[in-house]
Design a protein around this motif. Structure first.
Motif, mmCIF file in Angstrom:
data_model
loop_
_atom_site.group_PDB
_atom_site.id
_atom_site.type_symbol
_atom_site.label_atom_id
_atom_site.label_comp_id
_atom_site.label_asym_id
_atom_site.label_seq_id
_atom_site.Cartn_x
_atom_site.Cartn_y
_atom_site.Cartn_z
ATOM 1 N N SER A 122 0.946 -1.166 0.046
ATOM 2 C CA SER A 122 0.184 0.176 0.099
ATOM 3 C C SER A 122 0.964 1.213 0.078
ATOM 4 C CB SER A 122 -0.878 0.089 1.245
ATOM 5 O OG SER A 122 -1.812 -1.053 1.154
ATOM 6 N N ASP B 54 -5.710 -0.778 -4.829
ATOM 7 C CA ASP B 54 -5.502 -1.424 -3.338
ATOM 8 C C ASP B 54 -6.406 -2.440 -2.842
ATOM 9 O OD1 ASP B 54 -4.252 -1.863 -1.245
ATOM 10 O OD2 ASP B 54 -4.210 0.245 -0.504
ATOM 11 N N GLU B 55 -6.121 -3.932 -3.102
ATOM 12 C CA GLU B 55 -6.894 -4.796 -2.624
ATOM 13 C C GLU B 55 -8.652 -4.431 -2.973
ATOM 14 O OE1 GLU B 55 -6.018 -6.671 0.961
ATOM 15 O OE2 GLU B 55 -4.049 -5.952 0.943
HETATM 16 MG MG LIG Z 1 -2.345 -2.434 2.222
#
Ligand SMILES: [Mg+2]
Ligand SMILES: Nc1ncnc2c1ncn2[C@@H]1O[C@H](COP(=O)(O)OP(=O)(O)OP(=O)(O)O)[C@@H](O)[C@H]1O
Lengths: 357, 275
Positions: free
Chosen positions: A46, A161-162
């Motif tokens: 991240s 991000d995910e």
């Molecule tokens: Mg992360």
């Protein structure tokens, strides 16, 4: 798909106070490529993505997007779109207002905006939800709005991000394909953070495995699977995880001997220094069960798990291995099995450095 | 058994406590319209025998209430404006940044709350005198009362800002907005209800401000209604129904505003800006 680099990271360093979160990250992403960043929790995925978006200031190195130097450039001047894990939809705006937020900031004319909204809504299947508020949508629909908000901008790069981690398993598999198809249709450049190696393997052209702020290895998905550079990558890529067995190179230099005399030595298909301490890596799906040219070893079955199409065996005494077989088996716990591994599929890692040999 | 009765019991206790607090308000209204002898009758009457509504108009004119109330509105408005504008910015910074200096800042802000107005008024008076601010006494009171109201406002609004997810702001930044733009288009609308509630509470408490006004404002034409009321209460004052009428006129607008706006706020909160 041209090869000109869309994103260039050269020697990126990032410190949080005294904590070194990113260490000398070098990564070049050609235009149109789909890159996945994978790694365990806290490895800095991240942080790297947020640095690309400009939400974090990097402490050192050079960052370029579409050839332009991005060091110190604020997020709004980078022309990248980001999809957050929580989707970060603006709760006080309707779906339509969420989609057009960036266009309104750019001062896009009303008519053009309406056309863009319609097109995106059609692309992601939100036509009849435009006047709802985010709280009135299901998780999957919110995810789509977040995607739509990104694609309406035609940015230089997509950062994810995910984005699928809040969805249920079935929807996740579905969205995986959809995101990849969208990427191809738009000819976009995407960086996709996930801790799910299956997602990375199935979606990406190029996978970057990170660990403790370092890029452990990068390459095509099958490259990482076939030729893991370190024991960590070998264990991270592939499911179920690779089996690791400590061993020593035999006197002939071409096989391993194990500490236990009741485990037969294993040919490795290359020459190494005799006596060297190593770790042997065997993928569960590469272990053949049955009397294969008599070169295998005999182990006892401890657990048999069947999914219908695949069967997972766990062995005991003298060696605990996970084995994946296609189809079904008559084997039951307590049975003895002959297992063998073709030397081409034996991975050897240095015991000290854990690097592949 | 106990499970079903406990809530009712608690409700009864809560209503009882509310009644203890609200009874004086009722008593104020009732007393204001009683005659002089009825006020002191024993046992007291809970409903006036012969309501005298005329007392309100009489007090309104005789005690120059329009001037006093206008001054109260000016002071409360000024305090609220300063507190909301400065306090919102302050609360936002305190909510978004975390470091030692911010902690020290927060500590200092809370410190303000600990110091009672009665202690602060003398040094403030001297200070204001030095810089000539006493020539503008209402401004001086607004500044002093705003400083007093600030901590409460900042702490509550900070909590509101902290409930707005940071990712929303970051998303706005990536979508092409500036920090200031993201604050006004994303954070502020989502924190609006919290800020509104705190602003109303600030206004209402400033509307009743007494200590600073009493000591700083000398001229009766600039004094707020709280000070005007105290002028009534001499050691041998007996004009109870006039005093109560004055009080009733003073608090009724605040009560009305509160009741009206409270419904709005509750409606706003339950419709759910967040989630
Ligand atoms: Mg992360
Ligand atoms: N603002 C911050 N201040 C200090 N340390 C931070 C900050 N943000 C992240 N870190 C640290 O940096 C490291 C990397 O964090 P990051 O969020 O990039 O991990 P991640 O790979 O995304 O993990 P996950 O899969 O759990 O999301 C972590 O050890 C984290 O504790």
């Amino acid at each position: 798909m041209s090869a000109e680099p869309q994103i260039e990271l050269i020697g990126i360093d990032k410190y949080y106070g005294s904590f070194h979160a990113l260490k000398d990250i070098n990564l070049t992403i050609p235009k149109g490529q789909f890159v996945a960043l994978v790694g365990p929790s806290g490895c800095g995925k991240s942080t790297l993505l947020r640095s690309l978006a400009g939400l974090e200031n990097i402490s050192g190195g050079t960052m370029k997007i579409a050839g332009a130097l991005m060091n110190g450039v604020p997020p709004r001047k980078r022309d990248v779109a980001m999809v957050f894990q929580s989707y970060a939809l603006y709760p006080h705006m309707t779906v339509e207002q969420n989609l057009t937020y960036s266009l309104r900031l750019k001062g896009v004319p009303k008519e053009e905006m309406r056309r863009a909204t319609e097109e995106v809504a059609r692309t992601i299947g939100l036509d009849n939800l435009l006047h709802r508020y985010p709280r009135e949508l299901s998780g999957g629909q919110r995810q789509r709005v977040a995607m739509g908000r990104a694609i309406i901008r035609h940015p230089k790069a997509f950062l994810f991000d995910e984005p699928l981690s809040n969805l249920d398993a079935a929807l996740r598999v579905h969205m995986r394909k959809e995101i990849r198809a969208l990427h191809d249709r738009l000819g976009a450049t995407s960086v996709y953070v996930t801790h799910d190696q299956i997602e990375a393997m199935t979606m990406a052209d190029h996978v970057v495995v990170m660990r403790d702020g370092v890029i452990e290895q990068q390459g095509s998905p099958l490259d990482l699977y076939d030729r893991p550079a370190t024991r960590f990558v070998a264990g991270f890529i592939g499911s179920p995880a690779m089996n690791f067995i400590p061993a020593r190179i035999g006197p002939d230099g071409a096989s391993t001997v194990f500490d236990r005399p009741d485990i037969r030595s294993l040919p490795i298909g290359k020459k190494l220094d005799p006596g060297r301490e190593v770790i042997v890596g065997l993928r569960p799906e590469h272990i053949a069960v049955g009397a294969a040219d008599g070169a295998g070893m005999t182990l006892k079955v401890a657990v048999v798990e069947s999914t219908g199409s695949l069967t997972y065996l766990t062995t005991e005494e003298p060696l605990q291995l996970t084995i994946v077989m296609t189809g079904r088996t008559e084997l039951a716990p307590g049975d003895a099995v002959q297992v063998s591994v073709p030397s081409a599929h034996v991975h050897i890692f240095d015991a000290e450095t854990e690097r592949a040999l | 058994m106990t499970r079903t009765y406990t809530p009712w019991f608690l409700l009864a206790v809560a209503l009882g406590l509310a009644a203890i607090y609200l009874f004086p308000v009722y008593w104020m209204y009732v007393t204001s319209v009683k005659s002089g002898s009825e006020i002191f009758s024993n046992p007291p009457t809970f409903w006036p025998a012969d309501p005298n509504i005329g007392v309100f108009g009489d007090v309104w004119a005789r005690r120059a209430m329009p001037t006093y109330l206008w001054n109260s509105v000016v002071i409360a408005g000024g305090v609220t404006a300063i507190t909301v504008v400065l306090g919102t910015g302050c609360a936002y910074v305190l909510a978004r940044y975390r470091n030692v200096w911010i902690d020290i800042g927060l500590f200092c802000v809370l410190m303000l709350q600990v110091l009672p107005a009665s202690v602060m008024v003398t040094p403030l008076f001297v200070g204001f005198n030095q810089i000539g601010l006493l020539n503008y006494p209402r401004t001086a009171v607004v500044l002093a009362a705003a400083a007093k109201a600030m901590p409460f406002f900042v702490v509550l609004v900070r909590a509101t800002f902290m409930s707005v997810p940071r990712e929303l702001e970051e998303s706005a930044l990536v979508d092409g907005n500036s920090r200031v733009g993201a604050f006004f288009s994303i954070v502020l609308p989502l924190a609006r209800n919290g800020i509104l509630v705190c602003a109303i509470l600030t206004f209402m408490s400033a509307f009743g401000e007494y200590i600073y006004s009493k000591s700083i404002i000398q001229s009766p034409v600039l004094q707020p209604a709280s000070v005007g009321l105290s002028g009534f209460l001499g050691p041998n004052s007996t004009d109870w129904n006039s005093i109560m009428a004055y009080s009733a006129i003073y608090v009724t607008p605040i009560l009305a505003i509160f009741v009206i706006l409270q419904r709005r706020i509750v409606a706003g909160l339950t419709s759910g800006a967040l989630k």
